[in-house]
Design a protein around this motif. Structure first.
Motif, PDB file in Angstrom:
ATOM      1  N   UNK A   1     -35.277  25.711   1.007  1.00  0.00           N
ATOM      2  CA  UNK A   1     -36.356  25.004   0.318  1.00  0.00           C
ATOM      3  C   UNK A   1     -37.137  26.018  -0.490  1.00  0.00           C
ATOM      4  N   UNK A   2     -37.292  25.756  -1.804  1.00  0.00           N
ATOM      5  CA  UNK A   2     -37.932  26.716  -2.695  1.00  0.00           C
ATOM      6  C   UNK A   2     -39.298  26.274  -3.201  1.00  0.00           C
ATOM      7  N   UNK A   3     -39.464  24.994  -3.350  1.00  0.00           N
ATOM      8  CA  UNK A   3     -40.722  24.511  -3.895  1.00  0.00           C
ATOM      9  C   UNK A   3     -40.922  23.078  -3.402  1.00  0.00           C
ATOM     10  N   UNK A   4     -42.137  22.603  -3.535  1.00  0.00           N
ATOM     11  CA  UNK A   4     -42.436  21.253  -3.106  1.00  0.00           C
ATOM     12  C   UNK A   4     -42.716  20.416  -4.338  1.00  0.00           C
ATOM     13  N   UNK A   5     -41.829  19.496  -4.622  1.00  0.00           N
ATOM     14  CA  UNK A   5     -41.971  18.708  -5.837  1.00  0.00           C
ATOM     15  C   UNK A   5     -43.102  17.694  -5.705  1.00  0.00           C
ATOM     16  N   UNK A   6     -43.409  17.284  -4.496  1.00  0.00           N
ATOM     17  CA  UNK A   6     -44.537  16.379  -4.310  1.00  0.00           C
ATOM     18  C   UNK A   6     -45.738  17.209  -3.857  1.00  0.00           C
ATOM     19  N   UNK A   7     -46.906  16.717  -4.111  1.00  0.00           N
ATOM     20  CA  UNK A   7     -48.113  17.495  -3.837  1.00  0.00           C
ATOM     21  C   UNK A   7     -48.540  17.377  -2.375  1.00  0.00           C
ATOM     22  N   UNK A   8     -47.734  17.945  -1.504  1.00  0.00           N
ATOM     23  CA  UNK A   8     -48.067  17.972  -0.089  1.00  0.00           C
ATOM     24  C   UNK A   8     -48.168  19.421   0.355  1.00  0.00           C
ATOM     25  N   UNK A   9     -49.230  19.740   1.061  1.00  0.00           N
ATOM     26  CA  UNK A   9     -49.437  21.076   1.607  1.00  0.00           C
ATOM     27  C   UNK A   9     -49.174  21.005   3.100  1.00  0.00           C
TER      28      UNK A   9
ATOM     29  N   UNK B   1     -35.832   5.443  -1.802  1.00  0.00           N
ATOM     30  CA  UNK B   1     -34.461   5.157  -1.373  1.00  0.00           C
ATOM     31  C   UNK B   1     -33.570   4.749  -2.547  1.00  0.00           C
ATOM     32  N   UNK B   2     -33.948   5.146  -3.738  1.00  0.00           N
ATOM     33  CA  UNK B   2     -33.191   4.774  -4.933  1.00  0.00           C
ATOM     34  C   UNK B   2     -31.765   5.303  -4.871  1.00  0.00           C
ATOM     35  N   UNK B   3     -30.835   4.477  -5.296  1.00  0.00           N
ATOM     36  CA  UNK B   3     -29.408   4.840  -5.363  1.00  0.00           C
ATOM     37  C   UNK B   3     -28.831   5.191  -3.998  1.00  0.00           C
ATOM     38  N   UNK B   4     -29.409   4.612  -2.944  1.00  0.00           N
ATOM     39  CA  UNK B   4     -28.916   4.807  -1.574  1.00  0.00           C
ATOM     40  C   UNK B   4     -29.023   6.248  -1.097  1.00  0.00           C
ATOM     41  N   UNK B   5     -29.927   7.013  -1.685  1.00  0.00           N
ATOM     42  CA  UNK B   5     -30.252   8.359  -1.214  1.00  0.00           C
ATOM     43  C   UNK B   5     -31.744   8.412  -0.922  1.00  0.00           C
ATOM     44  N   UNK B   6     -32.114   9.149   0.121  1.00  0.00           N
ATOM     45  CA  UNK B   6     -33.536   9.377   0.344  1.00  0.00           C
ATOM     46  C   UNK B   6     -33.974  10.568  -0.490  1.00  0.00           C
ATOM     47  N   UNK B   7     -35.018  10.373  -1.289  1.00  0.00           N
ATOM     48  CA  UNK B   7     -35.533  11.413  -2.166  1.00  0.00           C
ATOM     49  C   UNK B   7     -36.657  12.149  -1.436  1.00  0.00           C
ATOM     50  N   UNK B   8     -36.402  13.399  -1.047  1.00  0.00           N
ATOM     51  CA  UNK B   8     -37.341  14.122  -0.188  1.00  0.00           C
ATOM     52  C   UNK B   8     -38.600  14.572  -0.910  1.00  0.00           C
ATOM     53  N   UNK B   9     -38.515  14.776  -2.234  1.00  0.00           N
ATOM     54  CA  UNK B   9     -39.646  15.339  -2.953  1.00  0.00           C
ATOM     55  C   UNK B   9     -39.706  16.848  -2.850  1.00  0.00           C
ATOM     56  N   UNK B  10     -38.790  17.454  -2.105  1.00  0.00           N
ATOM     57  CA  UNK B  10     -38.740  18.905  -1.961  1.00  0.00           C
ATOM     58  C   UNK B  10     -37.681  19.486  -2.894  1.00  0.00           C
TER      59      UNK B  10
END
Length: 505
Positions: free
Chosen positions: A392-400, A371-380
């Motif tokens: 959505x093009x890629x998944x920045x976090x390692x979730x399948x 929740x940094x800077x009052x935005x939710x960071x999706x990781x996507x």
């Protein structure tokens, strides 16, 4: 703005209407058909039972359950009286369920009979097997109302797989659930003429919020315990279903059942199917429109956003397009839902809305990060077009995402690496026509090992939920790493995604 608003209106306006048709085939005695008045009364009895057990406002009640009228009741009987519901995925392993119960501090645990044996070692101060707990609902005394209803109070804690091996408890407030339900209902056009089929697990982000908006509008809710394509078609026909939510794998199951279906396809021109998890191939969207005659609606979101962030529904400007051209537009995540602002930061999708989580339960560091800077960071990772539509093009976090379920690649890697014959491992998602993605393990074995693919898969299944086990294992001599020793997963994934413009399926 509390969840009691939904059940209160249903009881007042639609009290005599069928509220829920419980799953008839289940190990616990089915509750059959209940009117909204009966559903509201049962929710009050559940609240009273918690009060009699000494469960105070703000305390947690966990439930491991397939879709059922009992779980639907808990959204109102637990959350509506100031307590916190922890709905748990019934497919998780005993260790995973035990962790969630302990981490959430749940004093009460309800367990579905089907998993009672496997979860025999998972305990809480008060533990009940669903269906054998009817004595709790036998009283007639009304519960004490929530002493100070607060829209910013936590209503549910929904555990989700993330970038760490242990799941995180997403705290969703009454305001989160309220806002998500109403905006969702508005975008997909829910009315009291609808009939809703629970193909989506209710534990999965609270059935995406549909239990709330459908209740408020008096929509009959048909419970489906287990996904079966032919059974979905039968219930659409039997109950006049007009609306359902599903992962792409559910669509595949329905389409697979079509060749053996006799007679006219039920729901043609009437059913709306809302899909999330990962967009299905465009050809699947075309088949939904042409072979089923159902309206396909795409959404995007996360458990942390209650989940609705974007909606992609066919619009007037697309009426003259071919089915293939419409599908190419519908495969995108969609335009921001009402009240949602989206932004991109170094390619990562950020969101701001009343549906964003309050934080992660007992995890202030991760809460501050996401929740940094009052935005939710999706990781996507994604792009936003000139028309405001997100892809959505890629998944920045390692979730399948496989079959609509989130799986942490790190968690699977930990399980595989615990095998004594494994020297190195990388887990990636690879495209799959049925499940969207499946889990592939790239493994370097220790010297002299004769470990086979099936032996390793079986080993993982003994340690994690079965759906988290890899569907394939590829043995390698070496894995690509950076100079500092980090796995270069983008290089490992690349051959399997060649020819595709997105790294999710």
């Amino acid at each position: 703005m509390t969840v009691n608003d939904f059940i209160r209106r249903a009881e007042q306006v639609y009290g005599e209407r069928t509220g829920v048709v419980d799953e008839p085939q289940q190990p616990a005695p089915s509750l059959g058909e209940m009117s909204y008045a009966e559903l509201a009364a049962r929710a009050r009895r559940m609240a009273r039972a918690m009060e009699d057990l000494g469960i105070a406002e703000g305390e947690r009640v966990a439930m491991v359950s397939h879709n059922s009228a009992r779980l639907l009741t808990a959204f109102f009987g637990i959350c509506g009286y100031g307590r916190i519901l922890v709905p748990i995925n019934f497919r998780l392993s005993p260790d995973e369920v035990s962790y969630i119960v302990e981490h959430s501090g749940a004093r009460v645990l309800f367990v579905d009979p089907e998993v009672e044996e496997s979860l025999a070692g998972v305990n809480a101060e008060h533990r009940f097997v669903i269906g054998e707990d009817e004595h709790l609902f036998a009283g007639s005394q009304d519960p004490t109302p929530w002493s100070a209803p607060d829209e910013n109070a936590t209503a549910t804690i929904n555990y989700t797989s993330g970038t760490t091996a242990r799941p995180k408890g997403v705290q969703l407030t009454h305001r989160n659930l309220w806002t998500n339900a109403l905006t969702f209902g508005l975008h997909v056009g829910v009315t009291d003429r609808d009939v809703y089929l629970h193909t989506l697990p209710m534990f999965h982000c609270n059935g995406w919020g549909m239990p709330f908006v459908t209740t408020s509008l008096g929509v009959p809710q048909v419970v489906l315990r287990k996904v079966d394509g032919a059974e979905i078609l039968r219930r659409v026909k039997q109950h006049g279903v007009t609306l359902m939510c599903a992962a792409p794998a559910v669509i595949a199951a329905v389409l697979d059942a079509l060749p053996d279906w006799e007679g006219e396809v039920p729901g043609r021109g009437r059913v709306r199917i809302v899909v999330a998890g990962a967009p299905p191939p465009t050809k699947t969207i075309v088949r939904v429109q042409e072979e089923l005659g159902w309206e396909f609606i795409q959404i995007y979101g996360l458990t942390e956003t209650s989940p609705l962030l974007t909606v992609n529904r066919t619009r007037q400007e697309w009426d003259d397009l071919s089915a293939e051209e419409r599908a190419a537009k519908l495969v995108r995540a969609g335009a921001p839902a009402i009240g949602v602002s989206l932004s991109l930061q170094d390619g990562e999708v950020l969101a701001r809305s009343n549906v964003c989580l309050d934080g992660y339960w007992d995890n202030p560091e991760e809460s501050a990060r996401c929740l940094a800077d009052d935005w939710f960071h999706t990781g996507d990772g994604g792009v936003i077009g000139d028309d405001g539509y997100l892809t959505i093009q890629d998944r920045k976090k390692d979730v399948i995402i496989t079959g609509g379920e989130n799986v942490s690649s790190i968690e699977v890697e930990d399980a595989i690496f615990s095998h004594p014959d494994v020297a190195e491992v990388a887990v990636i998602g690879v495209p799959d026509e049925k499940w969207g993605e499946t889990i592939k393990a790239l493994v370097v074995l220790g010297e002299g090992s004769t470990l086979t693919e099936q032996e390793l898969i079986d080993y993982v299944k003994s340690r994690l939920a079965r759906y988290k086990a890899p569907s394939s294992v590829e043995f390698r001599e070496v894995l690509d790493r950076t100079a500092t020793g980090k796995l270069q997963k983008f290089k490992l994934r690349a051959p399997y995604w060649e020819g595709r413009d997105r790294q999710v399926n």
